[in-house]
Design a protein around this motif. Structure first.
Motif, PDB file in Angstrom:
ATOM      1  N   LEU A  24       0.829  -1.219   0.000  1.00 46.37           N
ATOM      2  CA  LEU A  24       0.000   0.000   0.000  1.00 46.37           C
ATOM      3  C   LEU A  24       0.855   1.258   0.000  1.00 46.37           C
ATOM      4  N   GLU A  25       2.153   1.089  -0.063  1.00 50.13           N
ATOM      5  CA  GLU A  25       3.024   2.255   0.101  1.00 50.13           C
ATOM      6  C   GLU A  25       2.812   3.276  -1.018  1.00 50.13           C
ATOM      7  N   TYR A  26       2.274   2.807  -2.172  1.00 48.43           N
ATOM      8  CA  TYR A  26       1.988   3.743  -3.265  1.00 48.43           C
ATOM      9  C   TYR A  26       1.003   4.814  -2.822  1.00 48.43           C
ATOM     10  N   ARG A  27       0.241   4.542  -1.754  1.00 47.26           N
ATOM     11  CA  ARG A  27      -0.799   5.476  -1.324  1.00 47.26           C
ATOM     12  C   ARG A  27      -0.233   6.636  -0.501  1.00 47.26           C
ATOM     13  N   GLY A  28       1.009   6.531  -0.105  1.00 56.64           N
ATOM     14  CA  GLY A  28       1.599   7.603   0.698  1.00 56.64           C
ATOM     15  C   GLY A  28       2.765   7.053   1.470  1.00 56.64           C
ATOM     16  N   TYR A  29       3.801   7.858   1.602  1.00 51.88           N
ATOM     17  CA  TYR A  29       4.939   7.353   2.371  1.00 51.88           C
ATOM     18  C   TYR A  29       5.653   8.496   3.070  1.00 51.88           C
ATOM     19  N   ASP A  30       4.833   9.401   3.638  1.00 48.27           N
ATOM     20  CA  ASP A  30       5.397  10.472   4.464  1.00 48.27           C
ATOM     21  C   ASP A  30       5.889   9.902   5.778  1.00 48.27           C
ATOM     22  N   PRO A  66       7.008 -12.645  17.513  1.00 43.44           N
ATOM     23  CA  PRO A  66       6.346 -13.793  16.872  1.00 43.44           C
ATOM     24  C   PRO A  66       5.009 -14.166  17.505  1.00 43.44           C
ATOM     25  N   ASP A  67       4.785 -13.762  18.764  1.00 46.31           N
ATOM     26  CA  ASP A  67       3.528 -14.159  19.409  1.00 46.31           C
ATOM     27  C   ASP A  67       2.389 -13.174  19.179  1.00 46.31           C
ATOM     28  N   ALA A  68       2.728 -11.975  18.668  1.00 53.61           N
ATOM     29  CA  ALA A  68       1.672 -10.964  18.459  1.00 53.61           C
ATOM     30  C   ALA A  68       0.788 -11.411  17.300  1.00 53.61           C
ATOM     31  N   ARG A  69      -0.524 -11.368  17.502  1.00 54.65           N
ATOM     32  CA  ARG A  69      -1.468 -11.916  16.516  1.00 54.65           C
ATOM     33  C   ARG A  69      -2.540 -10.925  16.085  1.00 54.65           C
ATOM     34  N   CYS A  70      -2.487  -9.718  16.631  1.00 52.73           N
ATOM     35  CA  CYS A  70      -3.555  -8.758  16.321  1.00 52.73           C
ATOM     36  C   CYS A  70      -2.946  -7.359  16.252  1.00 52.73           C
ATOM     37  N   GLY A  71      -3.271  -6.608  15.191  1.00 56.21           N
ATOM     38  CA  GLY A  71      -2.692  -5.265  15.111  1.00 56.21           C
ATOM     39  C   GLY A  71      -3.233  -4.462  13.936  1.00 56.21           C
ATOM     40  N   ILE A  72      -2.787  -3.217  13.864  1.00 56.02           N
ATOM     41  CA  ILE A  72      -3.174  -2.337  12.762  1.00 56.02           C
ATOM     42  C   ILE A  72      -1.932  -1.589  12.267  1.00 56.02           C
ATOM     43  N   GLY A  73      -1.965  -1.162  11.006  1.00 57.18           N
ATOM     44  CA  GLY A  73      -0.809  -0.446  10.453  1.00 57.18           C
ATOM     45  C   GLY A  73      -1.260   0.627   9.489  1.00 57.18           C
ATOM     46  N   HIS A  74      -0.331   1.514   9.166  1.00 56.47           N
ATOM     47  CA  HIS A  74      -0.709   2.695   8.394  1.00 56.47           C
ATOM     48  C   HIS A  74       0.492   3.250   7.650  1.00 56.47           C
ATOM     49  N   THR A  75       0.255   3.682   6.424  1.00 59.11           N
ATOM     50  CA  THR A  75       1.274   4.444   5.714  1.00 59.11           C
ATOM     51  C   THR A  75       0.609   5.749   5.303  1.00 59.11           C
ATOM     52  N   ARG A  76       1.262   6.875   5.571  1.00 58.73           N
ATOM     53  CA  ARG A  76       0.546   8.168   5.585  1.00 58.73           C
ATOM     54  C   ARG A  76       0.896   9.089   4.430  1.00 58.73           C
ATOM     55  N   TRP A  77      -0.113   9.765   3.961  1.00 57.34           N
ATOM     56  CA  TRP A  77       0.031  10.911   3.052  1.00 57.34           C
ATOM     57  C   TRP A  77      -0.591  12.079   3.804  1.00 57.34           C
ATOM     58  N   ALA A  78       0.272  12.969   4.289  1.00 57.37           N
ATOM     59  CA  ALA A  78      -0.186  13.992   5.231  1.00 57.37           C
ATOM     60  C   ALA A  78      -1.141  15.003   4.609  1.00 57.37           C
ATOM     61  N   THR A  79      -2.262  15.230   5.269  1.00 53.40           N
ATOM     62  CA  THR A  79      -3.136  16.346   4.873  1.00 53.40           C
ATOM     63  C   THR A  79      -3.204  17.363   6.013  1.00 53.40           C
ATOM     64  N   HIS A  80      -3.405  16.908   7.230  1.00 51.34           N
ATOM     65  CA  HIS A  80      -3.471  17.820   8.374  1.00 51.34           C
ATOM     66  C   HIS A  80      -2.228  17.600   9.230  1.00 51.34           C
TER      67      HIS A  80
END
Ligand code: AGP
Length: 613
Positions: A24-30, A66-80
């Motif tokens: 998804l890095e094409y969507r923003g990489y600030d 290795p034991d972590a099984r739940c999470g969220i991630g983000h690649t940003r294109w800054a607007t604010h």
């Protein structure tokens, strides 16, 4: 425009998140970041710059937790807020952690209210504020799912969020309202959410495209969908993405041209990143590059170009003259080179060419350079002849354009010219606002192109209704005139249908004689300072029997009533309207070409770069 991934399941989550964000890095990489459960607590790793910086923070290994099984991630294109680590996602508010894609339009109002209730936001983003709203609801006794649902109703604007809370380990809640969100079931158990299907295809080719107003509840047990407003359970159908190797290359689109139309938001992001220095304070200056000096010295700008690039230069003329008050001439390279033109001292000659290899454009650059006149190139191809032969160069960063029809390169050329106009005009007037709007442009185009917006469906309807027409006029005034020229060129080029682009006021000086019931007039009349005059011209052709396809502001009821086919545009500032209208004329030509069955990516008699004069 940002990229989101959320996962809960049996796999090590860091690997899923970083692998997904890479796609998804094409969507923003600030900036980028991940948040994941370690036992019952959420850890966050985030950094400004590219995703590689976050990978370094994970001890250089995707297997570091290795034991972590739940999470969220983000690649940003800054607007604010600037692209700093503090503004990077995920954002934490107490036990609530979230990622967000899109814009919260009423963020100032929300921020004021939160501060008056004693909260202290840590970042400059609109995104972080949503966490406080969810936290308050959870403190009032709601569970994560209901707290997200209730809080989301306070937001105005188009966005998606994915949220977790330390109070409910193993639960990920996602909402789509405008910005895209896709879900999939992990065959090993669990579920994944992402901004497009790419990260999900690694695990399953069956995906759920969330619709606007959907809220998804993900857990080890899978995924459930609900209506955001009513909370009622929904049945969302799976879509099987049966992509052949060729389709994978085209990322699921039937043609490169269509893929490239949809790549415009990403191409605009990349071009902005290449040209603006977004680390500096607003309004962002142009990044230091030798071409800026030539621009600073120009007393007059002469653009030379061919075809679609010539149309981009025409739009640029309106902007540069209006905002920067510098005289601009736009010349067809094939005419200019044999005309023995007068070149005044202080003139800057700019060759505009996506390929950087167009013979006529290059010939002009060589000839004027030999006369000692400074030359600049704007091209999409690093190392192209134009980039080497002009005194200096600005690059668009549209990525490879395979379809012969120029689409994303056109938008990015316009963007460079708007940035020039803003930069040159800033010295004379207060244009900060313009730069703030430009930064939101990729997001705005993504919204316009989203199926749920209504514009795309209206274009498809219009194409079906008009496929038998014998000819088309595209008309517009102001910025819409060059877009009318571009619409007509696209239709001729890929659908082989006769079309002409005209300044709306010119029709009655001759071509109106051709108007009858078999002729379609595409009227570009967005809500700008030319709208009323263009509508008068519409009346003239309507009175003579033409079929009217009008493109205008979504709330322009009068215009809608005057038209046989109506394409509503989402609200936009005047400077950004040419970009939105461009997507309309591109898609209209594309849909008509599909119905005609032409060879869209390789239209007959044409070549991607015209290296002969
Ligand atoms: C646009 O769809 C065409 N393929 C064509 O008009 C093109 O813009 C023109 O040949 C100029 O090409 P260039 O931008 O590579 O110089």
């Amino acid at each position: 425009m940002c990229g989101i991934v959320g996962y809960v399941g049996q796999r090590p989550v860091i690997d899923v998140l970083l692998g997904g964000l890479k796609r998804l890095e094409y969507r923003g990489y600030d900036s980028a970041g991940v948040a994941f459960f370690q036992d019952d607590l959420i850890e966050i790793r985030k950094s400004e710059g590219k995703l590689a910086n976050v990978e370094k923070l994970m001890n250089g290994s995707r297997n570091s937790y290795p034991d972590a099984r739940c999470g969220i991630g983000h690649t940003r294109w800054a607007t604010h807020g600037k692209p700093t680590t503090q503004n990077a996602h995920p954002h934490r508010t107490g036990h609530v952690v979230l990622v967000h894609n899109g814009i919260i339009e009423n963020y100032q109002e929300i921020k004021r209210d939160l501060i008056s209730r004693g909260h202290k936001p840590q970042s400059e983003t609109d995104s972080e504020l949503f966490g406080f709203l969810v936290l308050e609801e959870m403190e009032n006794g709601l569970g994560l799912f209901e707290a997200v649902r209730k809080s989301f109703s306070l937001l105005e604007g188009q966005c998606s969020v994915v949220v977790m809370s330390e109070r409910e380990p193993g639960t990920v809640v996602g909402v789509r309202n405008g910005s895209p969100l896709v879900a999939g079931l992990d065959p090993n158990g669990g579920a994944i959410l992402a901004s497009d299907a790419q990260p999900i295809l690694e695990y399953t080719n069956e995906v759920f495209f969330l619709e606007n107003g959907d809220i998804a509840l993900c857990s080890q047990g899978g995924i459930q969908f609900f209506d955001l407003k009513t909370g009622k359970k929904l049945n969302r159908e799976k879509t099987k993405l049966d992509w052949s190797v060729d389709k994978i290359d085209k990322q699921g689109f039937d043609h490169y041209m269509l893929k490239e139309i949809y790549e415009q938001p990403a191409a605009l992001v990349d071009t902005l990143n290449g040209i603006l220095d977004r680390i500096k304070t607003d309004p962002f200056p142009l990044a230091a590059q030798p071409g800026v000096k030539l621009l600073d010295q120009a007393k007059e700008i002469i653009f030379v170009a061919c075809g679609t690039s010539w149309h981009a230069a025409l739009v640029g003329k309106y902007w540069i003259e209006r905002l920067a008050r510098i005289p601009v001439n736009v010349e067809l390279a094939s005419e200019f080179r044999y005309r023995d033109p007068v070149l005044n001292p202080g003139a800057l000659v700019v060759g505009l060419s996506q390929s950087g290899e167009t013979a006529d454009t290059l010939a002009v650059i060589r000839e004027v350079k030999a006369k000692g006149i400074p030359t600049l190139g704007i091209t999409n191809v690093r190392g192209s002849t134009l980039s080497r032969e002009a005194n200096s160069v600005f690059y668009t960063s549209a990525g490879p354009e395979i379809g012969v029809a120029a689409t994303k390169t056109f938008s990015t050329q316009m963007l460079v010219l708007l940035l020039w106009a803003g930069y040159l005009g800033l010295k004379k007037s207060n244009l900060e606002e313009l730069f703030h709007d430009i930064v939101k442009l990729p997001h705005q185009i993504e919204d316009a192109l989203s199926e749920s917006n209504g514009m795309v469906a209206a274009i498809k309807d219009a194409a079906r209704g008009l496929q038998k027409a014998k000819g088309f006029f595209f008309i517009g005034r102001g910025f819409s005139f060059p877009i009318a020229l571009e619409g007509a060129l696209k239709l001729k080029e890929i659908a082989y249908v006769h079309a002409e682009g005209y300044a709306a006021g010119e029709l009655k000086h001759g071509p109106i004689a051709m108007i009858d019931q078999d002729m379609v007039v595409v009227v570009l009349a967005p809500q700008d300072s030319w709208r009323d005059k263009t509508v008068s011209n519409l009346q003239e052709v309507k009175a003579r029997g033409a079929k009217i396809l009008a493109v205008g502001g979504g709330l322009d009821q009068n215009l809608k009533e005057l038209s046989d086919f109506w394409i509503p545009l989402a609200p936009s500032t005047e400077a950004l309207l040419p970009f939105v209208m461009t997507t309309v004329v591109q898609l209209l030509s594309y849909e008509l070409a599909v119905l005609k069955g032409t060879d869209i990516d390789k239209p007959r008699n044409l070549a991607k770069s015209v290296t002969v004069e």
